[in-house]
Motif scaffolding. Structure first.
Motif, PDB file in Angstrom:
ATOM      1  N   GLU A   1       0.842  -1.179   0.000  1.00 25.52           N
ATOM      2  CA  GLU A   1       0.000   0.000   0.000  1.00 25.52           C
ATOM      3  C   GLU A   1       0.884   1.238   0.000  1.00 25.52           C
ATOM      4  O   GLU A   1       1.639   1.468   0.931  1.00 25.52           O
TER       5      GLU A   1
ATOM      6  N   GLU B   1      -4.455  10.936  -0.071  1.00 22.85           N
ATOM      7  CA  GLU B   1      -4.527   9.969   1.024  1.00 22.85           C
ATOM      8  C   GLU B   1      -5.950   9.439   1.192  1.00 22.85           C
ATOM      9  O   GLU B   1      -6.157   8.260   1.494  1.00 22.85           O
TER      10      GLU B   1
ATOM     11  N   GLN C   1      -6.957   5.441   0.952  1.00 26.55           N
ATOM     12  CA  GLN C   1      -7.648   4.701   1.998  1.00 26.55           C
ATOM     13  C   GLN C   1      -8.996   4.159   1.536  1.00 26.55           C
ATOM     14  O   GLN C   1      -9.418   3.082   1.957  1.00 26.55           O
TER      15      GLN C   1
END
Length: 411
Positions: A15, A42, A46
């Motif tokens: 990731e 970000e 996620q």
């Protein structure tokens, strides 16, 4: 937000973690909006992997793509802060000339024809995606060849990427110049998020509403264009193209107050199925194409996306106050059918309308381009209303106001 490493590992895949270690302190201080870009990337990192329908290969491809976008953003901002000429050298006083409006309306054809003008510049695909720093001029044949060779090697080494380019080319032909959405993506304007997110609240409308408030996307866009301008300033104007500009025209015009806009239109019973087909082709790298749930969601969100595009176009056209109203005198409306009937004549009309310089050299270049690039050269794009559960009567009813305003025979 992690600032310790580029990657973390779990049982499924690597990731990529958004971080700011690669941005200099000077760049952080000058570009305060960078924290907004970082926050957006970000959020994508996620959110998207939570979609259980994304394949493992698709998940890894997305994270790799996100990492590359973020890395390119860092490099551009570091370069800009270290080279004063990026902001000291003015952009041309004319334009930019910008093709916007709906996708799937002939914008790629028009873009390539307009780019035949030797006095203008349109960003190359490699300018925005391959070794983008330091920027290089068109006349740097060695540097341009190095970038192209690097791109070819990437495609040869990555079967997934190569297959994606071939598959999409039939729906959306690939050329040396590319739409400047590639710049917007580096600032977090990532439209594929609509199709990749599994959250029901992440509809195209909600995503677009959020994007319309992101001033920093066009702060970054202008920085990038100014960077290109330092090595390849056109004699006349910059040429840009992206259907996504329609969502933030006020922001676009604040940064480029001399912009000349071209709005393209086409029958919606052709635009909708063509858009659905392209969305599915672009999404195959992420999903198992046999999964009906993913397919239905992509079709639904593509239609929702078009709804909001049309809403923004209608708002722009009917605006009577502010910067949008003032810019309407600098807009040229054009239909797909008229473009296809006589493309060179249409370009001539555009140049007359905006009082741009026409040359025999440009006309000859356009004729040569048309001879070398017949429609369907990179593959035939076939689609129908029925395969996406659409019908002409519903479309004509749903979009009656748009059709009457832009596609009526009286216009």
């Amino acid at each position: 937000m992690s600032t310790k490493s580029d990657q973390t590992t779990n049982d499924d895949s690597n990731e990529t973690v958004s971080h700011e270690d690669d941005l200099t302190e000077q760049a952080k201080n000058q570009f305060g909006y960078y924290s907004d870009i970082l926050r957006t990337l970000e959020l994508y990192r996620q959110s998207v992997p939570r979609n259980d329908y994304i394949t493992l290969a698709g998940r890894n491809f997305f994270l790799s793509e996100l990492y590359n976008l973020h890395t390119n953003c860092n490099r551009v901002l570091n370069y800009a802060v270290e080279h004063n000429e990026v902001f000291n050298q003015n952009l041309p006083t004319i334009g930019p000339l910008i093709i916007c409006g709906l996708a799937r309306t002939g914008t790629t054809l028009l873009y390539n024809l307009l780019a035949c003008d030797p006095n203008c510049r349109a960003p190359l695909f490699t300018d925005m995606n391959v070794e983008i720093v330091p920027p290089i001029s068109r006349s740097d044949s060695i540097g341009q060849k190095r970038r192209l060779d690097f791109l070819k090697s990437l495609q040869q080494d990555n079967e997934q990427m190569s297959a994606m380019f071939i598959r999409i080319a039939a729906s959306h032909a690939h050329f040396d110049i590319e739409e400047d959405h590639s710049i917007l993506r580096q600032a977090g304007y990532f439209c594929m998020f609509n199709f990749l997110s599994d959250h029901e609240d992440d509809t195209p409308e909600s995503w677009i509403r959020k994007e319309m408030n992101k001033d920093y996307v066009y702060d970054y866009h202008e920085t990038f264009l100014r960077m290109l301008n330092t090595v390849d300033m056109p004699k006349s104007h910059w040429l840009l193209k992206s259907p996504f500009h329609i969502f933030s025209l006020d922001k676009l015009l604040q940064h480029y107050p001399n912009a000349l806009l071209i709005m393209m239109h086409r029958r919606l019973d052709e635009v909708l199925p063509s858009s659905c087909s392209l969305s599915l082709a672009a999404s195959e790298v992420y999903f198992d194409k046999t999964n009906s749930i993913s397919r239905d969601r992509i079709i639904k969100r593509t239609c929702q996306f078009l709804d909001t595009e049309i809403e923004c176009m209608m708002k722009f056209q009917t605006s009577e106050n502010g910067i949008l109203a003032q810019s309407k005198k600098h807009i040229f409306h054009l239909t797909y059918d008229n473009l296809m009937k006589d493309p060179i004549s249409i370009v001539h009309q555009i140049y007359n309308y905006f009082e741009l310089h026409w040359s025999n050299e440009m006309e000859m270049a356009m004729r040569n381009w048309l001879l070398k690039n017949p429609q369907g050269k990179q593959g035939r794009h076939t689609y129908s209303l029925e395969e996406f559960g659409l019908n002409r009567e519903d479309i004509e009813t749903r979009y009656a106001d748009y059709i009457n305003l832009f596609l009526s025979s009286n216009n």
